[in-house]
Design a protein around this motif. Structure first.
Motif, PDB file in Angstrom:
ATOM      1  N   THR A   1     -12.611   7.412  -3.943  1.00 31.50           N
ATOM      2  CA  THR A   1     -12.066   6.087  -3.654  1.00 31.50           C
ATOM      3  C   THR A   1     -12.774   5.094  -4.563  1.00 31.50           C
ATOM      4  OG1 THR A   1     -11.968   6.730  -1.334  1.00 31.50           O
ATOM      5  CG2 THR A   1     -11.602   4.410  -1.803  1.00 31.50           C
ATOM      6  N   ILE A   2     -12.004   4.216  -5.176  1.00 29.86           N
ATOM      7  CA  ILE A   2     -12.591   3.140  -5.968  1.00 29.86           C
ATOM      8  C   ILE A   2     -12.052   1.825  -5.422  1.00 29.86           C
ATOM      9  CG2 ILE A   2     -12.791   2.113  -8.275  1.00 29.86           C
ATOM     10  CD1 ILE A   2     -12.185   5.003  -9.324  1.00 29.86           C
ATOM     11  N   LYS A   3     -12.961   0.890  -5.204  1.00 27.22           N
ATOM     12  CA  LYS A   3     -12.551  -0.415  -4.689  1.00 27.22           C
ATOM     13  C   LYS A   3     -13.027  -1.496  -5.643  1.00 27.22           C
ATOM     14  CE  LYS A   3     -13.596   0.891   0.114  1.00 27.22           C
ATOM     15  NZ  LYS A   3     -14.510   0.524   1.213  1.00 27.22           N
TER      16      LYS A   3
ATOM     17  N   LYS B   1      -7.725  -1.069  -3.820  1.00 26.35           N
ATOM     18  CA  LYS B   1      -8.334   0.208  -3.443  1.00 26.35           C
ATOM     19  C   LYS B   1      -7.517   1.297  -4.088  1.00 26.35           C
ATOM     20  CE  LYS B   1      -9.615  -1.345   1.060  1.00 26.35           C
ATOM     21  NZ  LYS B   1      -9.454  -1.200   2.506  1.00 26.35           N
ATOM     22  N   LEU B   2      -8.218   2.208  -4.744  1.00 29.46           N
ATOM     23  CA  LEU B   2      -7.530   3.234  -5.500  1.00 29.46           C
ATOM     24  C   LEU B   2      -8.010   4.603  -5.048  1.00 29.46           C
ATOM     25  CD1 LEU B   2      -5.688   2.410  -7.910  1.00 29.46           C
ATOM     26  CD2 LEU B   2      -7.511   3.246  -9.395  1.00 29.46           C
TER      27      LEU B   2
ATOM     28  N   GLU C   1       0.798  -1.214   0.000  1.00 24.74           N
ATOM     29  CA  GLU C   1       0.000   0.000   0.000  1.00 24.74           C
ATOM     30  C   GLU C   1       0.834   1.269   0.000  1.00 24.74           C
ATOM     31  OE1 GLU C   1      -1.517  -0.939   4.413  1.00 24.74           O
ATOM     32  OE2 GLU C   1      -2.692   0.557   3.325  1.00 24.74           O
ATOM     33  N   ASP C   2       0.352   2.227  -0.772  1.00 27.96           N
ATOM     34  CA  ASP C   2       0.899   3.583  -0.699  1.00 27.96           C
ATOM     35  C   ASP C   2      -0.277   4.550  -0.758  1.00 27.96           C
ATOM     36  OD1 ASP C   2       0.148   3.878  -3.381  1.00 27.96           O
ATOM     37  OD2 ASP C   2       2.123   3.254  -4.103  1.00 27.96           O
ATOM     38  N   SER C   3       0.014   5.828  -0.925  1.00 22.62           N
ATOM     39  CA  SER C   3      -1.085   6.806  -0.815  1.00 22.62           C
ATOM     40  C   SER C   3      -2.064   6.708  -1.991  1.00 22.62           C
ATOM     41  CB  SER C   3      -0.513   8.213  -0.720  1.00 22.62           C
ATOM     42  OG  SER C   3       0.313   8.434  -1.839  1.00 22.62           O
ATOM     43  N   LEU C   4      -1.648   6.108  -3.094  1.00 20.32           N
ATOM     44  CA  LEU C   4      -2.504   6.022  -4.273  1.00 20.32           C
ATOM     45  C   LEU C   4      -3.289   4.714  -4.323  1.00 20.32           C
ATOM     46  CD1 LEU C   4      -3.156   7.409  -7.087  1.00 20.32           C
ATOM     47  CD2 LEU C   4      -1.412   5.860  -8.014  1.00 20.32           C
ATOM     48  N   LEU C   5      -2.678   3.643  -3.811  1.00 14.22           N
ATOM     49  CA  LEU C   5      -3.212   2.320  -4.093  1.00 14.22           C
ATOM     50  C   LEU C   5      -2.930   1.337  -2.961  1.00 14.22           C
ATOM     51  CD1 LEU C   5      -3.373   0.077  -6.834  1.00 14.22           C
ATOM     52  CD2 LEU C   5      -1.010   0.053  -6.148  1.00 14.22           C
ATOM     53  N   THR C   6      -3.896   0.442  -2.740  1.00  9.96           N
ATOM     54  CA  THR C   6      -3.677  -0.681  -1.835  1.00  9.96           C
ATOM     55  C   THR C   6      -4.032  -1.941  -2.603  1.00  9.96           C
ATOM     56  OG1 THR C   6      -4.395   0.659   0.017  1.00  9.96           O
ATOM     57  CG2 THR C   6      -4.280  -1.695   0.403  1.00  9.96           C
ATOM     58  N   PHE C   7      -3.148  -2.901  -2.594  1.00  4.20           N
ATOM     59  CA  PHE C   7      -3.392  -4.141  -3.315  1.00  4.20           C
ATOM     60  C   PHE C   7      -3.181  -5.314  -2.360  1.00  4.20           C
ATOM     61  CE2 PHE C   7      -2.159  -7.697  -6.044  1.00  4.20           C
ATOM     62  CZ  PHE C   7      -3.244  -7.711  -6.907  1.00  4.20           C
TER      63      PHE C   7
END
Lengths: 522, 161
Positions: A152-154, A144-145, A103-109
């Motif tokens: 936020t888009i999941k 999560k984007l 995870e970073d501030s833009l994206l969590t995978f």
């Protein structure tokens, strides 16, 4: 299987990487351990039959490892055998949760086991509730984007956990949320948040009924609005025809509507919730009876803190229910001049649920399922002495909810006091009485608890069912707490009944015996 | 067997590694429904008590009420700030806002509706509190017994030095 291996490889790989890189001070390890054990005895007075093993034990281990933007973890669970009241399908032990995540501030995978909720959960909620034996985590992957700060888009894909394994159905879902206020204004005076979700389940069908769909889609839209002291939370969910065991293979569409409004000021808050559900059960397996929940539609009633108010807990009638709840909280200002009113807090709660009228969307029928009216008044006399008084009136339509033909009406009064005896030694006393109006016995409860802050607590309680012969549900024990660890030991009897958390209930048969539990967080 | 081996490795690892835990990177909601990263809430503050509670949890209410009564004094003396995390799910999260206003709690209250933060910090039961000093966990405590806020304040004071 592939996912499982992948997650394990990433997990072990991250450990190895850590060793190689010789950066011992960078990564962190944390976790928790919890074990609950019961020794059962047969106790004919309360109709408790000890299981064959005379023993039950639920244990949970969780380990997480984190290094910079990467994290990974596992959860091990052992039911050797499960405690009385938990599904026997849980019997066994397994590393049932494992994940690796970036995870970073833009994206969590995340790959592996994850938990997710869309909106208010009307369409999707995967979560863990150990006290109820619920874990419907999804095993697959989730993204999560945050393309911009206000959005936020999941997206999720996977299979749901079912006991110590994974179910047949596959879930896919997308959720998007947009905060219009922070998008448009720098310092918004009004707060507007929109959201929308799509969840689809797929389960193969090999039977002969060609009416049964393999894919069922559900959609939800929500709005949150806040202006000054007023706020609104609204969500509507609709679901395609979803014939399954639980809705008796109904070919109708399902839906749920939630409307929640609050007004708050200093020392005063009021929330009114209205909800209507119709054929809203959404499960990842069409043969599901007690597992594979996709959505979460809890009973919107007060979750009582007192045992006698929980003798007849309500649970959502998924096939059809309409009603609402009002909550008012008030506390007298701290700096008041009126002496008797100093330290007074009041909570009023009313909830009522009916069967909906067939064809008119927002009308109620004559069938009342449940009603709960209660007031709680708290008074703090001094630091050394506090007391609370509650009165509750409940109507429970046992006939309509669980079958049979009776309506249970009760009045309950509770007096609870805290008294400081000496430095760090406190006494808690609770006295409750249930006055039956219809179809219930008279019940009494007395509880005394002495605590030696911050480590020791000892308690003794007796709940008495004044049936033809008084039945005593006694319980006593102690607990020891040090920092994040806790040990509890108790001995006694437990009434058969529903144990409910968050509006979901499990039936726990009567049991008697010795309980031992340990939990720690590291 | 393989699973046992992994568990063993994991346990052994936990003994090997000693480092202070940081604030996890988790999104929670404020009472206005806005998403906030807990790191941004805690990071800037030298001393923060993060306390987990639920509307149905009696000892949690006692704890928060006793902290509320002492908060002004604590904050003046040590600069400590309190952030209360409600783990109520959608059954009761809608009324948390009213509950907080009605109790006139003077500290920040945030919602952890699907227990993401609770899980990230491996919390098993509520009430549970953590003390962060400059963004690192220096103290954890599970449960509440009346009077244990005094012990907490002693620990807070020790950490101001």
């Amino acid at each position: 299987m592939i996912l499982k291996r992948l997650a394990l490889i990433v997990f072990i790989g991250s450990l190895a990487f850590k060793l190689d890189a010789q950066i011992f001070d960078k990564g962190t390890f944390s976790g928790s351990f919890e074990t609950n054990n019961n020794l059962y005895r047969t106790d004919s007075v309360i109709n408790a039959n000890a299981p064959d093993d005379k023993f039950g034990s639920n244990t949970y281990f969780k380990f997480d490892y984190k290094l910079g933007k990467f994290s990974a973890g596992i959860q091990y669970e052992a039911y050797m055998p499960p405690l009385v009241g938990y599904s026997q399908f849980l019997k066994g032990n397994k590393i049932i949760g494992r994940y690796a995540s970036y995870e970073d501030s833009l994206l969590t995978f995340t790959v592996g086991t994850f938990y997710e909720q869309f909106g208010n959960g009307l369409i999707l909620r995967s979560y863990e509730e150990r006290a109820l034996g619920i874990n419907n985590s999804i095993d697959g992957f989730s993204v999560k984007l945050h393309p911009i700060k206000s959005a936020t888009i999941k997206a999720i894909w996977g299979k749901q956990r079912k006991y110590l394994d994974y179910g047949e159905g596959t879930l896919r879902g997308i959720d998007a949320e947009l905060n219009l206020s922070t998008l448009l204004w720098k310092e918004p005076s009004v707060n507007i948040i929109f959201g929308g979700s799509w969840v689809s389940k797929y389960q193969e069908y090999t039977g002969t009924n060609n009416q049964i769909p393999t894919t069922v889609d559900a959609y939800a839209a929500r709005l949150m609005l806040e202006y000054g002291s007023y706020s609104l939370n609204a969500e509507y969910m609709t679901k395609d025809k979803d014939p399954m065991q639980l809705n008796l293979f109904s070919m109708d569409k399902g839906n749920a509507l939630l409307l929640q409004q609050s007004i708050v000021g200093r020392g005063l808050g009021a929330t009114l919730s209205l909800r209507r559900v119709e054929n809203a059960d959404f499960r990842s397996e069409r043969q599901a009876i007690e597992a594979s929940f996709i959505n979460y539609v809890p009973a919107l009633t007060k979750q009582h803190k007192y045992a006698l108010a929980n003798l007849h807990p309500y649970s959502t009638q998924m096939m059809g229910e309409i009603g609402g709840q009002l909550d008012i909280f008030y506390s007298v200002p701290r700096k008041t001049n009126i002496t008797w009113a100093k330290g007074v807090k009041i909570n009023l709660n009313v909830s009522s649920y009916w069967k909906p009228k067939g064809n008119e969307y927002l009308s109620i029928s004559d069938t009342l399922f449940f009603r709960d009216v209660g007031i709680e008044i708290e008074k703090k006399f001094s630091y050394k002495f506090k007391t609370a008084l509650s009165f509750i009136n409940q109507y429970y339509n046992k006939g309509a909810i669980t079958g049979g033909a009776s309506e249970v009406i009760t009045n309950i009064a509770v007096l609870e006091s805290y008294l400081k005896l000496r430095k760090n030694i406190w006494l808690k006393l609770e006295l409750s009485e249930l006055f039956p109006v219809q179809n219930e016995n008279n019940w009494s409860l007395a509880l005394a608890e002495v605590s030696f802050a911050p480590k020791w607590t000892i308690f003794a309680s007796d709940m008495i069912d004044h049936a033809e012969q008084n039945i005593h549900y006694y319980n006593f024990g102690f607990s020891y707490t040090k920092n994040a660890s806790r040990i509890g030991i108790s001995w006694g009897r437990n009434r058969e009944g529903l144990q409910c958390i968050g509006g979901l209930c499990r039936f726990v048969p009567a049991y008697s015996g010795f309980t031992f539990s340990i939990s720690t967080v590291f | 067997m393989r699973k046992l081996a992994i568990l063993f490795v994991a346990t052994f690892w936990s003994l090997l590694v000693y480092s202070q835990e940081d604030i996890p990177n988790v999104i929670v909601k404020d009472l206005q429904g806005k998403k906030v990263n807990i790191q941004n809430v805690i990071a800037e503050k030298p001393l923060v008590v993060l306390t987990f509670w639920a509307s149905w949890c009696k000892p949690c209410h006692q704890e928060l009420n006793s902290i509320a009564d002492l908060y002004e004094e604590w904050n003046e003396e040590t600069g400590v700030e309190v952030v209360a995390i409600s783990i109520d799910d959608s059954r009761a999260s809608g009324k948390v806002k009213s509950l907080v206003a009605g109790n006139d709690w003077p500290f920040i209250v945030l919602l952890d509706e699907n227990a993401d933060l609770k899980r990230a910090l491996n919390i098993t039961n509520v009430p549970f509190l953590l003390l962060f000093k400059n963004g690192k966990i220096v103290h954890k405590h599970v449960g509440y017994t009346p009077g244990s806020e005094m012990e907490l304040f002693e620990i807070i004071k020790k950490n101001t030095k």
